[in-house]
Design a protein around this motif. Structure first.
Motif, PDB file in Angstrom:
ATOM      1  N   ARG A 128      -3.229  30.814  42.346  1.00  0.00           N
ATOM      2  CA  ARG A 128      -1.871  32.146  42.371  1.00  0.00           C
ATOM      3  C   ARG A 128      -2.819  33.412  42.208  1.00  0.00           C
ATOM      4  O   ARG A 128      -2.570  34.403  42.833  1.00  0.00           O
ATOM      5  N   THR A 165       7.012  29.678  52.328  1.00  0.00           N
ATOM      6  CA  THR A 165       5.880  29.208  53.122  1.00  0.00           C
ATOM      7  C   THR A 165       6.376  29.506  54.449  1.00  0.00           C
ATOM      8  O   THR A 165       5.747  30.113  55.232  1.00  0.00           O
ATOM      9  N   ARG A 178      10.635  29.515  43.935  1.00  0.00           N
ATOM     10  CA  ARG A 178      10.017  29.535  45.455  1.00  0.00           C
ATOM     11  C   ARG A 178       9.361  28.204  45.667  1.00  0.00           C
ATOM     12  O   ARG A 178       8.888  27.541  44.680  1.00  0.00           O
TER      13      ARG A 178
END
Ligand code: TMP
Length: 206
Positions: free
Chosen positions: A51, A101, A96
């Motif tokens: 991340r 994506t 999410r």
């Protein structure tokens, strides 16, 4: 195997997902469920490291590099956190997941949707949420709200046109799969958004 339940929360940057995820977790705990809250990209030590890399990366990073980083984080997250929790009968609430994506790397960055779907399936070993809450709001209105609060972050860096495209992508997904993806008006106050989410959860048997 005990059957857990997998719920995701999606929306443009700044739509209030993180706050609503926490409130939703508290509500489900009060209902007596065992709840795991987590986020993407992230959720494990390695995935949180990815991340940091992917969110720090130069905006010009190649979309193929970017998608593979997100999906490497997801493969790790599904295997180590999400599947074990579901197998233990817990409710997993994730900030999410694959819809991000499809929208960010597919719809906005332009990688072919078929390829994005195939890669997501590989990363998740075909795991899909049973319910997705889409916190929907016009980016223009969110920008104003954030300016009023003095917030400055990725939302502003990416620009309004980018966020508008993201919203359009999410709305297309919601319209294509209205049974799984439930839209909530994110421009309401926090309590009203949470009330809408709780109503959806009740309708889904929670
Ligand atoms: P957030 O934690 O503030 O929601 O930020 C995550 C950012 O990463 C957000 O801008 C959306 C982006 N993202 C993708 O582009 N693809 C993905 O698959 C995921 C999970 C997030």
């Amino acid at each position: 195997m005990k059957k857990g339940r997998f719920i995701t929360m999606e929306g443009v940057d700044g739509s209030g997902k993180t706050t609503q995820l926490q409130l939703t977790a508290r509500y489900l705990l009060d209902c007596g469920y065992e709840v795991v809250t987590t986020r993407e990209p992230g959720g494990t030590k390695l995935a949180e490291r990815i991340r940091n890399i992917v969110l720090d990366a130069d905006a010009a990073v190649n979309p193929r590099t970017e998608i593979l980083l997100y999906l490497a984080a997801r493969a790790e997250h599904v295997e180590k956190v999400i599947r074990p929790a579901l197998e233990a009968g817990k409710v997993v609430l994730c900030d999410r997941f694959a819809d991000s994506t499809l929208v960010y790397q597919g719809f906005v960055r332009g990688i072919e949707m078929d390829k994005v779907k195939a890669l997501c399936e590989l990363a998740t070993d075909a795991l899909q949420p049973e319910l997705t809450i889409l916190l929907d709001a016009a980016p223009e209105a969110l920008l104003q709200r954030r300016a009023d609060r003095g917030v400055k972050d990725r939302f502003e860096q990416e620009g309004l046109d980018f966020q508008k495209k993201v919203r359009e992508g999410f709305l297309l997904l919601a319209n294509a799969d209205p049974v799984r993806v439930k839209k909530v008006n994110a421009l309401q106050n926090t309590e009203a958004v949470q009330a809408d989410i709780q109503k959806i959860l009740k309708d889904e048997g929670f």
